[in-house]
Design a protein around this motif. Structure first.
Motif, PDB file in Angstrom:
ATOM      1  N   ILE B 170       0.857  -1.193   0.000  1.00  0.00           N
ATOM      2  CA  ILE B 170       0.000   0.000   0.000  1.00  0.00           C
ATOM      3  C   ILE B 170       0.891   1.239   0.000  1.00  0.00           C
ATOM      4  N   VAL B 171       0.469   2.284  -0.704  1.00  0.00           N
ATOM      5  CA  VAL B 171       1.185   3.554  -0.583  1.00  0.00           C
ATOM      6  C   VAL B 171       0.175   4.618  -0.172  1.00  0.00           C
ATOM      7  N   SER B 172       0.648   5.622   0.590  1.00  0.00           N
ATOM      8  CA  SER B 172      -0.286   6.553   1.231  1.00  0.00           C
ATOM      9  C   SER B 172      -0.742   7.691   0.337  1.00  0.00           C
ATOM     10  N   GLY B 173      -0.149   7.835  -0.854  1.00  0.00           N
ATOM     11  CA  GLY B 173      -0.616   8.915  -1.726  1.00  0.00           C
ATOM     12  C   GLY B 173       0.302   9.159  -2.912  1.00  0.00           C
ATOM     13  N   TYR B 174       0.138  10.322  -3.518  1.00  0.00           N
ATOM     14  CA  TYR B 174       0.829  10.671  -4.771  1.00  0.00           C
ATOM     15  C   TYR B 174       2.348  10.625  -4.660  1.00  0.00           C
ATOM     16  N   LEU B 175       2.969  10.152  -5.710  1.00  0.00           N
ATOM     17  CA  LEU B 175       4.424   9.964  -5.735  1.00  0.00           C
ATOM     18  C   LEU B 175       5.133  11.112  -6.456  1.00  0.00           C
ATOM     19  N   SER B 247      -1.049   0.567 -13.429  1.00  0.00           N
ATOM     20  CA  SER B 247      -2.322   1.295 -13.488  1.00  0.00           C
ATOM     21  C   SER B 247      -2.755   1.788 -12.102  1.00  0.00           C
ATOM     22  N   LEU B 248      -2.175   1.213 -11.044  1.00  0.00           N
ATOM     23  CA  LEU B 248      -2.598   1.587  -9.684  1.00  0.00           C
ATOM     24  C   LEU B 248      -1.711   2.655  -9.060  1.00  0.00           C
ATOM     25  N   LEU B 249      -0.582   2.971  -9.698  1.00  0.00           N
ATOM     26  CA  LEU B 249       0.372   3.893  -9.070  1.00  0.00           C
ATOM     27  C   LEU B 249      -0.167   5.321  -9.074  1.00  0.00           C
ATOM     28  N   PRO B 250      -0.250   5.956  -7.908  1.00  0.00           N
ATOM     29  CA  PRO B 250      -0.816   7.297  -7.844  1.00  0.00           C
ATOM     30  C   PRO B 250       0.230   8.369  -8.161  1.00  0.00           C
ATOM     31  N   VAL B 251       0.122   8.962  -9.324  1.00  0.00           N
ATOM     32  CA  VAL B 251       1.007  10.065  -9.714  1.00  0.00           C
ATOM     33  C   VAL B 251       0.104  11.184 -10.232  1.00  0.00           C
ATOM     34  N   ARG B 252       0.310  12.390  -9.709  1.00  0.00           N
ATOM     35  CA  ARG B 252      -0.500  13.514 -10.196  1.00  0.00           C
ATOM     36  C   ARG B 252      -0.242  13.716 -11.692  1.00  0.00           C
TER      37      ARG B 252
END
Lengths: 338, 338
Positions: B170-175, B247-252
């Motif tokens: 799990i990651v907590s937010g945008y990278l 597809s799941l990686l959160p990047v702005r």
């Protein structure tokens, strides 16, 4: 009351008057809390029921290798000693390296080996660390920060608040060796071979002293700013006078001679393996006996005593009988000495 | 096996491959002990019966002020987060300043004020410190080292050894926000106002997570070297594979766009307010619920899972269905990012 300069000056890092002004005008107002406000060599704190000491220092000594030591040995001994001065048995160190791009790896290896030896001598473990590298020119070679955790010795209560008139002031040996050794290396001076840095871990000496004489009231290592600055801090914090006997101050003739030629005063020179001890006079012989049995304090001696007056100040009874006030170091005598 | 360079390179401070080589060829052989060898963000140690975490970092970020933070905020949050990643509640920090002669005092005041705010937000006290000043040119403005002590949360056991196939990542937010914010400020680029450093103290989030789900096996903040390097370290230590879903990686989108223009990969960019969490899949919904209730982890999501293969490595399942190995950061992408 504390003068604030518009720019940071070298003297703000001297350990003397300007360092105190910076601390009292910028740092303390921001972070104030009981552990910090005590302004000891380290903080005394509670964590999970354990009574700990916590200390840190950054090391920027120039040059990084000098007679008697190097920046690595200094970085271990300095923080070990800060913990010991709190009355703690040092356990763990951290090591943070800031390296300049282009630093020879062999130099880093030599410095790290020296840290390992010093840590072994002190009986501490380096358990965590960090390495940053900055581009050429952004730092001068290598700077090291160490922080340390120690366990406060039961029964010991080392604080300036317990320094009272009538107590003896003891120093563990010759003054000024570290500063003169670093300065001579920096400027390529040829000095008598005897003058090497006194850089050493004092924790085992301190542990032996506190185990036998828990009545010791105060300990401090006279590093930046030298003995005179250290004693001024203690006199100020305790609200007492401290009178030193000039004839009792241990200074090597070779160091005295260099000081006279270059205009330094050994009372303001940094030491890295010496401790100043405060204790009621009834215990001073016992403390001296313990100290002199230890290889790092063979020349321990009484150098003065605590008095009512001059309150908050330090005075020197000169060999010709006069009484001269000793202020904190003003300005910067020798930058980057540790 | 670990290549040793003759000179220190910028890449030795990248947090990537060269940093590991330096650590394994020079630092670890000298200082080896069980607490250090675990190579966590901090050490887990015992002192006087208390189970502690002890961590340190030096901060050399350039420029010292950037959108979303400054070197002072970073110095507090970074070490607070390192302690939290060990499963500890941070209690005390030290602060070691290395200042360049001529630094405007007003800048130091601004940085110290920012440290105070961050410490208050994290609920930690800065209890001890040190200030060195070096001559103009010997350091680039200001470097700060912080070290910290935390109390390990009872019941939590955060270690790569507990990372096993089947667990969720799990990651907590945008990278990548921090690295892009610092880089844009350094180079005077005008970027969308949304891109600010994510620099923040994660300890209260972590404390809430561990209190509710002590089964969490591993935590790490993907700072220098980014997510890809962090996961490679964990995969290597645990001897497992980690497969991420692209597809799941959160990047702005704004960060992705900057990366595409400048040739950066967000998976290798530093974050200063994000955490990667490993936990058995049965707990992942619970962990996500707790995280998303916290303002610093509103975008928390599962990004992949732990597998048997590729053992010791990290792979990315791309949006077009391929599987691409992700190595550690090699060389130096963005120096002086923290």
């Amino acid at each position: 009351m504390h003068k604030k300069q518009e720019q940071i000056l070298l003297g703000h890092g001297s350990g003397g008057r300007l360092s105190h002004d910076l601390l009292k005008s910028i740092i303390l107002p921001a972070f104030s809390n009981p552990a910090l406000d005590e302004l000891h060599d380290g903080a005394r704190v509670l964590a999970g029921g354990a009574s700990l000491a916590f200390a840190t220092d950054s090391y920027v000594v120039k040059p990084r290798f000098f007679p008697g030591g190097d920046i690595g040995k200094l970085a271990v001994c300095g923080t070990v000693n800060d913990l010991a001065m709190c009355g703690a048995v040092p356990l763990y160190l951290s090591a943070g390296f800031i390296l300049e791009e282009g630093l020879p790896a062999a130099e880093l290896e030599r410095i790290v080996a020296s840290m390992r030896l010093a840590a072994r001598e002190a009986g501490v473990q380096i358990v965590t660390g960090d390495t940053k590298v900055v581009e050429k020119g952004a730092v001068d070679g290598i700077y090291i920060n160490t922080a340390g955790i120690g366990l406060l010795q039961p029964g010991a209560d080392i604080t300036a608040k317990r320094v009272k008139p009538g107590q003896a002031v003891i120093v563990s040996g010759y003054l000024g060796d570290h500063a003169i050794a670093v300065m001579s290396e920096r400027h390529g001076l040829t000095l008598p071979a005897k003058i090497v840095s006194d850089c050493a871990p004092l924790n085992k000496l301190i542990q032996a002293m506190l185990t036998e004489v828990p009545a010791i009231t105060m300990l401090r290592d006279p590093t930046r700013g030298g003995l005179a600055t250290t004693l001024n801090e203690i006199a100020g914090d305790a609200g007492v006078g401290i009178i030193l006997e000039e004839s009792l101050l241990p200074v090597r003739p070779e160091v005295q001679a260099v000081c006279e030629i270059l205009g330094f005063d050994p009372l303001y020179l940094a030491n890295e393996g010496k401790v100043v001890v405060f204790v009621e006079k009834e215990y001073s012989d016992k403390v001296l006996t313990i100290m002199r049995q230890h290889p790092l304090a063979g020349e321990a001696c009484i150098i003065g005593s605590v008095t009512e007056q001059p309150a908050g100040q330090v005075a020197l009874k000169t060999t010709v009988g006069g009484l001269r006030l000793l202020d904190m170091l003003s300005g910067e005598q020798l930058p980057r000495i540790c």
